[in-house]
Design an enzyme around this catalytic site. Sequence first.
Site, PDB file in Angstrom:
ATOM      1  N   SER A 105       0.852  -1.237   0.058  1.00  0.00           N
ATOM      2  CA  SER A 105      -0.020   0.103  -0.159  1.00  0.00           C
ATOM      3  C   SER A 105       0.937   1.111   0.017  1.00  0.00           C
ATOM      4  CB  SER A 105      -1.018  -0.241   1.169  1.00  0.00           C
ATOM      5  OG  SER A 105      -1.902   0.869   1.210  1.00  0.00           O
ATOM      6  N   ASP A 243      -2.542   6.131  -3.708  1.00  0.00           N
ATOM      7  CA  ASP A 243      -1.052   5.479  -2.828  1.00  0.00           C
ATOM      8  C   ASP A 243      -0.618   4.183  -3.701  1.00  0.00           C
ATOM      9  OD1 ASP A 243      -3.238   3.881  -2.293  1.00  0.00           O
ATOM     10  OD2 ASP A 243      -2.549   3.267  -0.294  1.00  0.00           O
ATOM     11  N   ASP A 245      -1.133   1.276  -3.916  1.00  0.00           N
ATOM     12  CA  ASP A 245      -2.096   0.119  -4.630  1.00  0.00           C
ATOM     13  C   ASP A 245      -3.514   0.881  -4.690  1.00  0.00           C
ATOM     14  OD1 ASP A 245      -2.666   0.485  -1.927  1.00  0.00           O
ATOM     15  OD2 ASP A 245      -3.446  -1.741  -1.832  1.00  0.00           O
ATOM     16  N   ASP A 247      -5.726   2.331  -3.176  1.00  0.00           N
ATOM     17  CA  ASP A 247      -7.113   1.889  -2.236  1.00  0.00           C
ATOM     18  C   ASP A 247      -7.289   3.032  -1.393  1.00  0.00           C
ATOM     19  OD1 ASP A 247      -5.064   1.688  -0.422  1.00  0.00           O
ATOM     20  OD2 ASP A 247      -5.737  -0.176   0.349  1.00  0.00           O
TER      21      ASP A 247
END
Length: 450
Positions: A105, A243, A245, A247
């Site tokens: 992440s 960010d 990834d 999410d």
Amino acid sequence: MSRIFGTDGVRGLANKDITAGLALQLGEAAARLIGGGPGPDGQKPKAVIGRDTRISGEFLDHALAAGLASAGMDVVRIGVVSTPTVAHITATAPDVDLGVMISASHNPMPDNGIKFFAHGGYKLADSVEDQIQALIGTEWDRPIGANVGEVGYDDDWAEKSYIDHLVKATNCDLRGLRIAVDCANGGASMLGPEALREAGADVVVINASPDGRNINAKAGSTHPEQLQAVTAASEADFGVAYDGDADRCLAVDRNGNLIDGDKIMGALAVHMRDAGTLADNTLVVTVMSNLGLLLAMQEAGIETVQTGVGDRYVLEAMLAGGYNLGGEQSGHIIASDHATTGDGVLTSLMLARMVKQTGRDLADLTSFVKRLPQTLVNVSGVDRARCATDEGLAEAVRAAEARLGDSGRVLLRPSGTEPLVRVMVEAATQETADEVAAHLSYVVRERLAL
């Protein structure tokens, strides 16, 4: 073995904590538990594996595929994508039984992580993760011959399906809007801008040239300074930052002022309420959301439900109560009508739709959420286990709350892993917040010292 799963899968330093061996074992154990072998028709269970742009994701991808396939699961590796893409595919593809995302992440590049999604697109429950861990290293009858799984690669199908879903879900012509996008050199470097362009927006893109080493490096939602400057310089209507990834999503207004997850949630909640689409007139937030958001929602006539920190706890409360909007101050926004997890690209499309439909500037739309001054102090070297039971500390907290009244609050959070207690105070002025936090930190040290 201590529990290896945290609040968002398994995460740590790649090739030290998160090794190829561990990835293989996790894949093997997950397939044993969730795959269950071929069905009556001989059809093998199926998994998809996605990853962000970290260089370590490449060897972890192969190791996971090997583990899953060795336990009789067919595997499709879908390459570099966002976490919400894996969740979407696992939710919508009828033949996919398991989704796996390799990402840490917003963490720095040397870290990596592994998280699983069950069929339906939801992260695994703690109890299921515990069952996977319990299977690691145990004896079992391995499939042989034609019963082992096959491994394939398709990096186009999943991403196209996800972008099509987002554009249809938000259903708004964004022509006339210019949006600056910081992709953090991560998993949404292509699909984030592409989704906004598909919806008609003019997109200014930065940090979308991943090289395996530059993910989150002075970029994205944890470092929005570049986006703030570019948004103002390019005369964009607003900017968004993902960010690694994708999410999560933070935003900036046309002048480059930061708009955090609390302000985003507040504005979306009011817009959905006005459109008649906010389920049960309720927004779900964590205890770390600023009191200013709670007061703004109260003034707007919108109920709030508070949960523990972590988007999985937000989602649990949303599912239990039938709510459809929730999230965290950090920018994890869950719109459960369209997604099963926090989704930064979806959030940016929803913000764009709100701006286009109202004809108002994003700064204006979010201005009613007034962030109260906040002070956070980490008190280390203390017995975190006694934080909730020490009467002297409880008395000090009650006195602080009485002083703050309705214009402030106190939150003590023991660390889950360290001898540390986090003291968070919000107040009408920064001076008051600092004073109360300093006093409570002193009491924590005195009462809970090891």
